[in-house]
Write a protein that holds these residues in place. Sequence first.
Motif, PDB file in Angstrom:
ATOM      1  N   ASP A 173       0.832  -1.196   0.000  1.00 39.85           N
ATOM      2  CA  ASP A 173       0.000   0.000   0.000  1.00 39.85           C
ATOM      3  C   ASP A 173       0.869   1.248   0.000  1.00 39.85           C
ATOM      4  O   ASP A 173       1.979   1.250   0.546  1.00 39.85           O
ATOM      5  N   ILE A 174       0.336   2.310  -0.601  1.00 39.51           N
ATOM      6  CA  ILE A 174       1.047   3.580  -0.706  1.00 39.51           C
ATOM      7  C   ILE A 174       0.229   4.662  -0.024  1.00 39.51           C
ATOM      8  O   ILE A 174      -0.961   4.813  -0.313  1.00 39.51           O
ATOM      9  N   MET A 175       0.847   5.394   0.885  1.00 44.04           N
ATOM     10  CA  MET A 175       0.208   6.563   1.473  1.00 44.04           C
ATOM     11  C   MET A 175       0.679   7.794   0.703  1.00 44.04           C
ATOM     12  O   MET A 175       1.872   8.101   0.664  1.00 44.04           O
ATOM     13  N   VAL A 176      -0.262   8.482   0.071  1.00 45.14           N
ATOM     14  CA  VAL A 176       0.044   9.671  -0.725  1.00 45.14           C
ATOM     15  C   VAL A 176      -0.428  10.893   0.060  1.00 45.14           C
ATOM     16  O   VAL A 176      -1.613  11.029   0.362  1.00 45.14           O
ATOM     17  N   VAL A 177       0.517  11.781   0.377  1.00 45.01           N
ATOM     18  CA  VAL A 177       0.233  12.919   1.238  1.00 45.01           C
ATOM     19  C   VAL A 177       0.545  14.213   0.480  1.00 45.01           C
ATOM     20  O   VAL A 177       1.567  14.322  -0.202  1.00 45.01           O
ATOM     21  N   SER A 178      -0.327  15.202   0.611  1.00 45.07           N
ATOM     22  CA  SER A 178      -0.071  16.518   0.023  1.00 45.07           C
ATOM     23  C   SER A 178       0.973  17.249   0.859  1.00 45.07           C
ATOM     24  O   SER A 178       0.837  17.357   2.086  1.00 45.07           O
ATOM     25  N   GLY A 179       1.993  17.771   0.199  1.00 37.93           N
ATOM     26  CA  GLY A 179       3.050  18.476   0.912  1.00 37.93           C
ATOM     27  C   GLY A 179       2.615  19.800   1.482  1.00 37.93           C
ATOM     28  O   GLY A 179       3.327  20.375   2.325  1.00 37.93           O
ATOM     29  N   ASP A 180       1.456  20.307   1.061  1.00 39.69           N
ATOM     30  CA  ASP A 180       0.957  21.584   1.576  1.00 39.69           C
ATOM     31  C   ASP A 180      -0.069  21.397   2.686  1.00 39.69           C
ATOM     32  O   ASP A 180      -0.777  22.327   3.052  1.00 39.69           O
ATOM     33  N   LEU A 181      -0.144  20.184   3.240  1.00 41.36           N
ATOM     34  CA  LEU A 181      -1.135  19.867   4.274  1.00 41.36           C
ATOM     35  C   LEU A 181      -0.686  20.373   5.642  1.00 41.36           C
ATOM     36  O   LEU A 181       0.454  20.178   6.054  1.00 41.36           O
TER      37      LEU A 181
ATOM     38  N   TYR B 160      -7.148  15.098   1.527  1.00 40.01           N
ATOM     39  CA  TYR B 160      -5.915  15.636   2.106  1.00 40.01           C
ATOM     40  C   TYR B 160      -4.779  14.644   1.959  1.00 40.01           C
ATOM     41  O   TYR B 160      -3.657  15.025   1.692  1.00 40.01           O
ATOM     42  N   PHE B 161      -5.066  13.383   2.203  1.00 42.68           N
ATOM     43  CA  PHE B 161      -4.132  12.346   1.798  1.00 42.68           C
ATOM     44  C   PHE B 161      -4.893  11.047   1.621  1.00 42.68           C
ATOM     45  O   PHE B 161      -6.037  10.911   2.046  1.00 42.68           O
ATOM     46  N   GLU B 162      -4.251  10.098   0.967  1.00 46.35           N
ATOM     47  CA  GLU B 162      -4.918   8.861   0.603  1.00 46.35           C
ATOM     48  C   GLU B 162      -3.984   7.679   0.830  1.00 46.35           C
ATOM     49  O   GLU B 162      -2.768   7.813   0.768  1.00 46.35           O
ATOM     50  N   LEU B 163      -4.585   6.520   1.093  1.00 50.55           N
ATOM     51  CA  LEU B 163      -3.877   5.254   1.025  1.00 50.55           C
ATOM     52  C   LEU B 163      -4.412   4.491  -0.162  1.00 50.55           C
ATOM     53  O   LEU B 163      -5.628   4.402  -0.351  1.00 50.55           O
ATOM     54  N   GLN B 164      -3.509   3.941  -0.973  1.00 50.60           N
ATOM     55  CA  GLN B 164      -3.933   3.237  -2.169  1.00 50.60           C
ATOM     56  C   GLN B 164      -3.202   1.910  -2.271  1.00 50.60           C
ATOM     57  O   GLN B 164      -2.020   1.800  -1.930  1.00 50.60           O
ATOM     58  N   ASP B 165      -3.927   0.907  -2.736  1.00 56.23           N
ATOM     59  CA  ASP B 165      -3.325  -0.378  -3.043  1.00 56.23           C
ATOM     60  C   ASP B 165      -2.361  -0.187  -4.214  1.00 56.23           C
ATOM     61  O   ASP B 165      -2.759   0.275  -5.287  1.00 56.23           O
ATOM     62  N   ARG B 166      -1.093  -0.546  -4.014  1.00 52.49           N
ATOM     63  CA  ARG B 166      -0.087  -0.251  -5.035  1.00 52.49           C
ATOM     64  C   ARG B 166      -0.387  -0.954  -6.354  1.00 52.49           C
ATOM     65  O   ARG B 166      -0.278  -0.358  -7.430  1.00 52.49           O
ATOM     66  N   ALA B 167      -0.752  -2.224  -6.298  1.00 53.42           N
ATOM     67  CA  ALA B 167      -0.995  -2.967  -7.536  1.00 53.42           C
ATOM     68  C   ALA B 167      -2.163  -2.371  -8.323  1.00 53.42           C
ATOM     69  O   ALA B 167      -2.079  -2.206  -9.547  1.00 53.42           O
ATOM     70  N   ALA B 168      -3.240  -2.031  -7.602  1.00 51.06           N
ATOM     71  CA  ALA B 168      -4.393  -1.439  -8.280  1.00 51.06           C
ATOM     72  C   ALA B 168      -4.052  -0.066  -8.842  1.00 51.06           C
ATOM     73  O   ALA B 168      -4.450   0.285  -9.959  1.00 51.06           O
ATOM     74  N   LEU B 169      -3.313   0.720  -8.056  1.00 52.05           N
ATOM     75  CA  LEU B 169      -2.910   2.039  -8.527  1.00 52.05           C
ATOM     76  C   LEU B 169      -2.044   1.936  -9.774  1.00 52.05           C
ATOM     77  O   LEU B 169      -2.247   2.662 -10.761  1.00 52.05           O
ATOM     78  N   GLN B 170      -1.078   1.023  -9.742  1.00 57.05           N
ATOM     79  CA  GLN B 170      -0.196   0.853 -10.892  1.00 57.05           C
ATOM     80  C   GLN B 170      -0.979   0.423 -12.125  1.00 57.05           C
ATOM     81  O   GLN B 170      -0.740   0.898 -13.239  1.00 57.05           O
TER      82      GLN B 170
END
Length: 398
Positions: free
Chosen positions: A108-116, A181-191
């Motif tokens: 899993d990938i946690m994607v965070v906005s740097g301006d948060l 604001y930020f998300e967690l995504q399944d890496r395989a599905a995201l890819q």
Amino acid sequence: MAAMDFQVVVLAGGNSKELAPLVSNDVPDALLPVANRPVLSFVLELLEASNLKDLIVVVEGKDAALKVGGWISSAYADRLNVEVAAVAEDVGTAGALRAVAHRLTASDIMVVSGDLVSDVPPGAVAAAHRRQDAVVTALLCSPPAIGTSESGSSGGKDKAKKRGSYSELRLRRMSEFEKPYFELQDRAALQEVLDQNPTFHSIKQDVLPYLVKTQLNSELLSNQRAQTEETSNEKLTAQNSRSWLYEHLGIITPGISERPQSGSNDSGGSPKKIHKCSAYIAGKNKYCARLNSIQAFSDINRDIGNQCMLGEGSKLGDKCSVKRSVIGRHCRIGSGVKIVNSVVMDHVTIEDGCLVQGSVVCSNVQLQERASLKDCQVGAGYVVTGGSEHRSELLARK
């Protein structure tokens, strides 16, 4: 947190046009000051507090990446393990993830906005993501109030209390929430989504709607025998579609039990694979804001700066008045100066008798005697001539 197998990617932007003239080659998005510290520091320290210390920070543009990387190295050398990755400018958030895909190996990938700027613990969102077995889980908050009253009552705690309860939130459309604001995504599905859709540019405008649509379509197909002709997919209006989208997100709020998992097949066959999308709505006592506009820059500075802040080495002259404002480091403020609802960055000189109201003054600016600014943005290094009056203007060197 250590047992969770995910990587953290911080999308730190570059030099956003929406933030001109505040940003420059010397001060990219991630280094814009909030309460006299770079906005990126708030995300890094939020992650550090959750024991998330191995990070990939993605910056648009090589020059901006060098600036951000240099600052991180000096400020967090012994605290965080950060890899700064430079990507092409204007590549978009989806493009930024494509560019670093070869570095992503966790499930899993946690994607965070740097301006948060937020106090919502990432671990709470991560735990909800795993409990729901979701492909994507987005942190959502009600949008903060815009602007500040003359009484200065726009503090972060007051804003947060205006957010609705769980029952109220379920009656509102997704458009009434701040974007993720930020998300967690399944890496395989995201890819898979990124590979199959090379034109996708934005996570929030392309990837997330695509995943939600696949979930909705799958559920509609699994229930189509129970659907009447009047409620078929062709009959849904745009407004009803937004309501359906919200209803089909797995909403999770603190203290509320999660929805039962969907996707079962009444016919007894194997359930169809669904890109299950869920959302974690921050509690009403939490603060969430993104520095993605000039108005947000001013509001967040006043919130975090606790109404008024004076930076190290700055000096105020006689009979000087500063209200609901943040003043940076090593500024020289003359006698009889009035500064209200404003942000003044580092190394600014404001001479006697000046008025600065509702404005942002960038670093190394000089305001000569009796200059007046109201609702203005002044770019770095600009000289405002003495006695001049400016209203709702953008002042920057050409």
